[in-house]
Every structure is written in structure tokens, then in C-alpha cells.
Design an enzyme around this catalytic site. Sequence first.
Site, PDB file in Angstrom:
ATOM      1  N   SER A 169      21.674  70.220  32.334  1.00 52.13           N
ATOM      2  CA  SER A 169      22.012  69.889  30.944  1.00 52.13           C
ATOM      3  C   SER A 169      20.710  69.917  30.155  1.00 52.13           C
ATOM      4  CB  SER A 169      22.611  68.479  30.900  1.00 52.13           C
ATOM      5  OG  SER A 169      22.519  67.902  29.614  1.00 52.13           O
ATOM      6  N   TYR A 196      22.280  59.213  33.027  1.00 49.14           N
ATOM      7  CA  TYR A 196      22.787  60.594  32.983  1.00 49.14           C
ATOM      8  C   TYR A 196      21.635  61.585  32.790  1.00 49.14           C
ATOM      9  CZ  TYR A 196      25.205  64.820  31.561  1.00 49.14           C
ATOM     10  OH  TYR A 196      25.633  66.118  31.492  1.00 49.14           O
TER      11      TYR A 196
HETATM   12  N1  LIG Z   1      30.335  69.015  28.254  1.00 50.43           N
HETATM   13  C1  LIG Z   1      29.055  68.907  27.958  1.00 50.43           C
HETATM   14  O1  LIG Z   1      28.665  68.674  26.800  1.00 50.43           O
HETATM   15  C2  LIG Z   1      28.016  69.122  29.033  1.00 50.43           C
HETATM   16  C3  LIG Z   1      26.710  69.402  28.635  1.00 50.43           C
HETATM   17  C4  LIG Z   1      25.739  69.605  29.600  1.00 50.43           C
HETATM   18  C5  LIG Z   1      26.078  69.550  30.944  1.00 50.43           C
HETATM   19  N2  LIG Z   1      27.353  69.270  31.302  1.00 50.43           N
HETATM   20  C6  LIG Z   1      27.658  69.210  32.737  1.00 50.43           C
HETATM   21  O2  LIG Z   1      28.670  70.147  33.036  1.00 50.43           O
HETATM   22  C7  LIG Z   1      29.318  69.749  34.237  1.00 50.43           C
HETATM   23  C8  LIG Z   1      30.813  69.880  34.037  1.00 50.43           C
HETATM   24  O3  LIG Z   1      31.236  68.909  33.066  1.00 50.43           O
HETATM   25  P1  LIG Z   1      32.283  69.279  31.936  1.00 50.43           P
HETATM   26  O4  LIG Z   1      31.585  69.220  30.641  1.00 50.43           O
HETATM   27  O5  LIG Z   1      33.029  70.502  32.288  1.00 50.43           O
HETATM   28  O6  LIG Z   1      33.216  67.960  31.988  1.00 50.43           O
HETATM   29  P2  LIG Z   1      34.692  67.768  32.523  1.00 50.43           P
HETATM   30  O7  LIG Z   1      35.622  68.678  31.814  1.00 50.43           O
HETATM   31  O8  LIG Z   1      34.932  66.289  32.433  1.00 50.43           O
HETATM   32  O9  LIG Z   1      34.597  68.208  34.058  1.00 50.43           O
HETATM   33  C9  LIG Z   1      33.971  67.412  35.021  1.00 50.43           C
HETATM   34  C10 LIG Z   1      34.401  67.876  36.394  1.00 50.43           C
HETATM   35  O10 LIG Z   1      33.740  67.072  37.389  1.00 50.43           O
HETATM   36  C11 LIG Z   1      34.709  66.634  38.328  1.00 50.43           C
HETATM   37  N3  LIG Z   1      34.337  65.348  38.906  1.00 50.43           N
HETATM   38  C12 LIG Z   1      33.961  64.210  38.253  1.00 50.43           C
HETATM   39  N4  LIG Z   1      33.798  63.206  39.133  1.00 50.43           N
HETATM   40  C13 LIG Z   1      34.084  63.720  40.366  1.00 50.43           C
HETATM   41  C14 LIG Z   1      34.126  63.174  41.676  1.00 50.43           C
HETATM   42  N5  LIG Z   1      33.863  61.874  41.911  1.00 50.43           N
HETATM   43  N6  LIG Z   1      34.453  63.992  42.716  1.00 50.43           N
HETATM   44  C15 LIG Z   1      34.749  65.295  42.496  1.00 50.43           C
HETATM   45  N7  LIG Z   1      34.731  65.860  41.275  1.00 50.43           N
HETATM   46  C16 LIG Z   1      34.415  65.083  40.228  1.00 50.43           C
HETATM   47  C17 LIG Z   1      36.002  66.502  37.513  1.00 50.43           C
HETATM   48  O11 LIG Z   1      37.126  66.633  38.365  1.00 50.43           O
HETATM   49  P3  LIG Z   1      38.131  65.434  38.772  1.00 50.43           P
HETATM   50  O12 LIG Z   1      38.177  64.452  37.629  1.00 50.43           O
HETATM   51  O13 LIG Z   1      39.427  66.150  39.010  1.00 50.43           O
HETATM   52  O14 LIG Z   1      37.548  64.891  40.012  1.00 50.43           O
HETATM   53  C18 LIG Z   1      35.900  67.725  36.606  1.00 50.43           C
HETATM   54  O15 LIG Z   1      36.408  68.853  37.264  1.00 50.43           O
HETATM   55  C19 LIG Z   1      28.843  68.325  34.543  1.00 50.43           C
HETATM   56  O16 LIG Z   1      27.866  68.378  35.563  1.00 50.43           O
HETATM   57  C20 LIG Z   1      28.206  67.880  33.231  1.00 50.43           C
HETATM   58  O17 LIG Z   1      27.196  66.929  33.439  1.00 50.43           O
HETATM   59  C21 LIG Z   1      28.335  69.057  30.389  1.00 50.43           C
END
Ligand SMILES: NC(=O)c1ccc[n+]([C@@H]2O[C@H](COP(=O)([O-])OP(=O)(O)OC[C@H]3O[C@@H](n4cnc5c(N)ncnc54)[C@H](OP(=O)(O)O)[C@@H]3O)[C@@H](O)[C@H]2O)c1
Length: 274
Positions: free
Chosen positions: A150, A163
Site C-alpha cells: 500500500s 496498518y
Molecule cells: N482498498 C484500498 O484502498 C487499499 C489500498 C492499498 C492496499 N490495499 C490492500 O489490498 C489488499 C486487498 O484489500 P481490498 O482493498 O481488496 O479489501 P477487501 O475488498 O476488503 O478484500 C480483503 C480480502 O482479504 C480477505 N481477508 C481478510 N481477512 C482475512 C482472513 N483472516 N483470512 C483470509 N482472508 C482474509 C477478505 O476475505 P474474507 O473476508 O472472505 O476472508 C477479502 O477477500 C489488502 O492487503 C489491503 O491492505 C487496499
Amino acid sequence: MPLPPPGPDSLVLVTGASSGIGAETARALAARGYPTLLVARREDALTDLAAELGRRTGLTSEVHAADLADDEARAGVRDLLHRDDRIVGLVNAAGFGVTGRVVDSDPEALDGLIRVNVLALHDLSVAAVDAFVRRSRSTGRPGAILNVSSITAFQPLPGVASYAASKAFVQSFSEAVHTELAGTGVTLTTLSPGLTRTGFADAAETDAFDRAPGFTVGEAADVAEAGVAAMAAGHRSVVPGLVNQLSAFSGRLTPRSVLLPVVHQAMDWFGGRG
Ligand SMILES: NC(=O)c1ccc[n+]([C@@H]2O[C@H](COP(=O)([O-])OP(=O)(O)OC[C@H]3O[C@@H](n4cnc5c(N)ncnc54)[C@H](OP(=O)(O)O)[C@@H]3O)[C@@H](O)[C@H]2O)c1
């Protein structure tokens, strides 16, 4: 070539595939002809995505429901990487944020964050490096890893301290291992998105994304596409979008004594301090 050519035996394991960037990454891989092994807790969402990918591409996707915060479940995913020779790629996209000052936060939530964002990503990366390098040495078949970091990785962030620190770990670890892997036939790429429309804001209980200017919030499909392109090419890292590149650049270079009071104020306004 870091990712072998697509085919039925070129499987890519994607964590966090039930939503957001992970799900879009599975779609981008499938569009290139790679079958995927989808991992997250929500089995229904994974099964729906597997069916969608099958309809769109004719590829068979596999589903493995696992809570990556749980030691036993994490060991199960690690074993898949060790045992299944079809796996040529790993995408570590599972992760979540906790919003608010550390003093106001639930310690268990912070523990879960470190388990998923740091421990699981580290465990699975180490397992994949071992399995892929061993196979590359014996058969010459390459392998590729994509770790989702990120832009919060590039500076400390009061209001989302754990985070941002978890992503600093991801960035530092992944870039170092990319360098160690030179000449092995295996690559590790780091993807560092900025604000992206996904399930992340709801999971982190923040309305920061609604308050941010529209041009600063990206689409998950674009982020995933940038990540998969960089992974396929074996690049060290990618920060998608000019605004995010400027943020990463200034986060790295601005002295902490100047930066911290400014980001503290900004996170306060942004709602990051809960
Ligand atoms: N969205 C942003 O602004 C942003 C920016 C920078 C980086 N990121 C990073 O991008 C990545 C994906 O996030 P996203 O934005 O796509 O959010 P998201 O839509 O909430 O997806 C998060 C994913 O992580 C999985 N997850 C969470 N806790 C888990 C656990 N205990 N065991 C297994 N799986 C788990 C969730 O699946 P389940 O709930 O089904 O387990 C979901 O598939 C993350 O690493 C986040 O830090 C996001």
C-alpha cells in the site's frame, strides 16, 4: 519469463480472492488464461467467483476456504504451496485495516491485522519461494509472487499506525526478497495501491474514502491489472497512478519531523483517528 505460459497446469493461488483487489486479480489472471486457486474465509463468494470465471473463460478455478489469522488454517495453505506442483504463482492480497488511535483500538483486532497482513503474507511468501526455487532448479519452470502492499508503507501514519507499519513490513520484505531471487527464475513483485474502491473501507470502519477527492480513489480492476502486468514481467514493484506515485515519493523523502505533524493533522481531518 517469471510466470510460465498459461495452461491447465499453470495454477495461481490468490488470497483475498473473495472481494476487491484479490477478486479482480483472479479475473485479470483468468483473462490471461491462468486457472486460479481462490483463498479467503467467505467460501460462498469464492464459489461464485469460480463459477463466474468458468463461464467467462472456460477455466476451472479451485476454492480453498481458510482464515489466514488461524495457525492451522494458514499451515494448510502453506502445504498446498509445497505439495501442488501445478502452482506457478502466488498472489498475497488478503489484508485489512483497523482505523483509530492504538490507545482506542481493540488489541485483538490489531493482533488479527498483524496475523493476516504480516504473518500470513510472510509465511506464504517463504513457502512459495522455497517451492518455486526448488522446482525452477530441478525443472527450469519459473514462478512468480505478487505481494499487495500500500502507499501507506512509505511513511508512519498516526490513526492507522498498525496498518501502515504492516505494509512497511510487506514493502521492505518483498523488495529485499525480489533482489535475493535474481537469477533463480523466480520473481517477487510488490503492488502498492492508494485508496481503491473495494470492501476495505467497510472492513476498516472508515468513511475516509467518501471524504477523499474522487480523483484520488482508484478502481480495483485497474489496480489488479497493473499488479498482474508487473508480476508477469517480474518487476520489483509497482505503484499504480500518478497521485499515488507522488504520495509514495514524498512519503519516502520528507523528513519525519516535517511529515508526522502534517499527516497527523490530515488523518484527523480524514477521520483516521476515529
Ligand atoms: N482498498 C484500498 O484502498 C487499499 C489500498 C492499498 C492496499 N490495499 C490492500 O489490498 C489488499 C486487498 O484489500 P481490498 O482493498 O481488496 O479489501 P477487501 O475488498 O476488503 O478484500 C480483503 C480480502 O482479504 C480477505 N481477508 C481478510 N481477512 C482475512 C482472513 N483472516 N483470512 C483470509 N482472508 C482474509 C477478505 O476475505 P474474507 O473476508 O472472505 O476472508 C477479502 O477477500 C489488502 O492487503 C489491503 O491492505 C487496499
